[in-house]
Design an enzyme around this catalytic site. Structure first.
Site, PDB file in Angstrom:
ATOM      1  N   LYS A  83       0.803  -1.229   0.000  1.00  0.00           N
ATOM      2  CA  LYS A  83       0.000   0.000   0.000  1.00  0.00           C
ATOM      3  C   LYS A  83       0.838   1.283   0.000  1.00  0.00           C
ATOM      4  CE  LYS A  83      -4.473  -1.270   1.912  1.00  0.00           C
ATOM      5  NZ  LYS A  83      -4.320  -2.692   2.265  1.00  0.00           N
ATOM      6  N   GLU A 105      -9.803   7.549   4.165  1.00  0.00           N
ATOM      7  CA  GLU A 105     -10.727   6.797   5.000  1.00  0.00           C
ATOM      8  C   GLU A 105     -10.128   5.412   5.125  1.00  0.00           C
ATOM      9  OE1 GLU A 105     -11.668   6.943   1.629  1.00  0.00           O
ATOM     10  OE2 GLU A 105     -11.420   4.782   1.445  1.00  0.00           O
ATOM     11  N   SER A 372       1.221  -9.870  -0.718  1.00  0.00           N
ATOM     12  CA  SER A 372       0.965  -8.429  -0.637  1.00  0.00           C
ATOM     13  C   SER A 372       1.445  -7.814   0.670  1.00  0.00           C
ATOM     14  CB  SER A 372      -0.525  -8.150  -0.845  1.00  0.00           C
ATOM     15  OG  SER A 372      -1.299  -8.947   0.030  1.00  0.00           O
TER      16      SER A 372
HETATM   17  C1  LIG Z   1      -5.102  -3.680   1.764  1.00  0.00           C
HETATM   18  C2  LIG Z   1      -4.454  -4.960   1.524  1.00  0.00           C
HETATM   19  C3  LIG Z   1      -4.876  -5.817   0.504  1.00  0.00           C
HETATM   20  C4  LIG Z   1      -6.067  -5.542  -0.371  1.00  0.00           C
HETATM   21  O1  LIG Z   1      -5.951  -4.417  -1.185  1.00  0.00           O
HETATM   22  P1  LIG Z   1      -5.763  -4.511  -2.753  1.00  0.00           P
HETATM   23  O2  LIG Z   1      -6.027  -3.127  -3.217  1.00  0.00           O
HETATM   24  O3  LIG Z   1      -6.743  -5.505  -3.276  1.00  0.00           O
HETATM   25  O4  LIG Z   1      -4.366  -4.943  -3.000  1.00  0.00           O
HETATM   26  C5  LIG Z   1      -4.182  -6.986   0.302  1.00  0.00           C
HETATM   27  N1  LIG Z   1      -3.139  -7.327   1.072  1.00  0.00           N
HETATM   28  C6  LIG Z   1      -2.701  -6.534   2.074  1.00  0.00           C
HETATM   29  C7  LIG Z   1      -1.544  -6.977   2.896  1.00  0.00           C
HETATM   30  C8  LIG Z   1      -3.340  -5.320   2.336  1.00  0.00           C
HETATM   31  O5  LIG Z   1      -2.911  -4.544   3.337  1.00  0.00           O
END
Ligand SMILES: *Cc1c(COP(=O)(O)O)cnc(C)c1O
Length: 403
Positions: A83, A105, A372
């Site tokens: 992010k 938000e 992610s």
């Molecule tokens: C916020 C988040 C997501 C989901 O957000 P996407 O916009 O779909 O990538 C996925 N994995 C983690 C670790 C997150 O913090």
């Protein structure tokens, strides 16, 4: 849908039009501005820590007995997930536009923490709207945002969760258009946000391509990523869209079942709609209101699909599937013990799918799964999911140590 639908757009109050036009112009300029590019690259490298590693999951590969598995570790980024990348991009753009403040938000608080981090780094004020119910559930992230100097404003009405925080943030933005940039946390919202956040995040796929080229001398056969709004997924996929040999698989939250309110999968029940300024597939009630969603992972617990992903899905270029809460938890455990990687619960949905498909693939095939985020933030959820009694005792002791 019978006819081809165009997803995205800018379904916004007229008051926001001019501001969005300015943002579009700044974004178009930034794409060609060597100074912006240099500043962005510098922050990614020297603040966030890019490039992130591509881990060969050797023991997991052996255990599953099929395709070679690589993990693109976005969890190695500063603040623990992907992010930060689109927040840095937006923060820089906001400064170019002369803005003094970032508004966000947040539901689970992850986007709030990333925004607050970037605001502190770039010397901007930060205001984060958060439903009261979410503040109660996500206290550690509220604490972090406040330490980072952000003002967290509780939203007391409606369901006191994310969608109410969105409404409140939009209202505040319209009252502060000159001063504030609204920092959106995924590839969502009106134009230019989906394209802009994808542009920033597409570094994930470019790095995967070059890292894998160096290690294997070829393209991956499959790229897998979890999909909430879709930013880590489209970031991972975008560079490979023209490569027809590469399968792109997005994994949504299957939650605990297929009924309304039990999952957050647009593949299961997504219907065309308009929400938060864009047209896409949403989980809705029969009346077209946003339906409740469920996922063990806060980041996937969202009703809408990023419009560019909806396009790719409609074209048949992107496959969507889902993993259940229990499968995600099992996948965290599997990769922790075999690879020394504690995944975020969101990313674990992608890993759960790897566990399903790798054994059926040939040994010379390659899967890249995007991790992610790392699992530190899910400590409390894990402890509950694994029914760890001594962790509960620890919390009690911790409580008693407070005065
Ligand atoms: C916020 C988040 C997501 C989901 O957000 P996407 O916009 O779909 O990538 C996925 N994995 C983690 C670790 C997150 O913090």
């Amino acid at each position: 849908m019978t006819e081809r639908e165009t997803f995205g757009g800018a379904y916004i109050p007229e008051m926001l039009w001019e501001t969005l036009q300015q943002l579009i112009a700044a974004f178009e300029k930034a794409k060609r501005d060597p100074e912006f590019q240099k500043e962005f690259r510098d922050l990614l490298k020297n603040f966030s820590g890019r490039p992130t590693p591509l881990i060969f999951a050797e023991r997991a590969t052996k255990k599953l007995g099929g395709a070679k598995i690589y993990l693109k570790n976005e969890g190695a980024n500063h603040t623990g997930a992907h992010k930060i990348t689109h927040c840095l991009g937006q923060g820089l753009l906001a400064k170019k536009l002369g803005k003094k403040m970032l508004i966000a938000e947040t539901g689970a608080g992850q986007h709030g923490v990333a925004t607050a981090t970037v605001a502190a780094k770039l010397g901007l004020e930060c205001v984060v709207f958060m439903g009261n119910e979410d503040i109660r559930r996500q206290r550690p992230n509220v604490f972090l945002m406040e330490r980072l100097g952000a003002k967290v404003i509780p939203v007391e009405y409606g369901s006191k969760t994310l969608k109410d925080a969105v409404n409140e943030a939009l209202k505040f933005w319209m009252e502060n258009l000159e001063k504030a940039h609204y920092c959106i946390g995924s590839v969502l919202g009106p134009k230019p946000y989906p394209e802009m956040n994808r542009y920033f995040q597409s570094i994930i796929g470019r790095e995967i391509r070059s890292e894998l080229q160096e290690r294997e001398g070829k393209l991956p056969d499959v790229v897998v990523a979890c999909v909430g709004g879709g930013s880590n997924a489209i970031g991972s996929f975008y560079d490979f869209v023209p490569e027809s040999s590469v399968r792109l698989i997005g994994v949504e939250a299957g939650g605990i079942g297929k009924k309304v309110g039990q999952h957050a999968s647009r593949k299961i029940a997504g219907v065309l709609g308009i929400f938060q300024g864009y047209k896409s597939l949403f989980l809705q009630t029969d009346d077209g209101q946003i339906a409740p969603t469920h996922s063990i992972s806060a980041g996937l617990d969202y009703p809408g699909l990023g419009p560019e992903l909806a396009d790719l899905y409609q074209e048949g270029r992107l496959e969507l599937t889902y993993a259940l809460d229990t499968e995600a938890v099992a996948a965290v455990d599997f990769f922790a013990k075999l690879e020394g990687v504690i995944s975020a619960l969101e990313s674990a949905h992608a890993l759960a799918h790897v566990i399903k498909i790798a054994p059926k693939m040939k040994k010379d095939h390659i899967i890249v799964a995007t991790l992610s985020g790392r699992g530190d933030k899910d400590l409390f959820n894990f402890a509950r999911a694994f029914k760890d009694k001594s962790f509960r005792d620890f919390l009690k002791d911790e409580y008693n140590r407070y005065d």
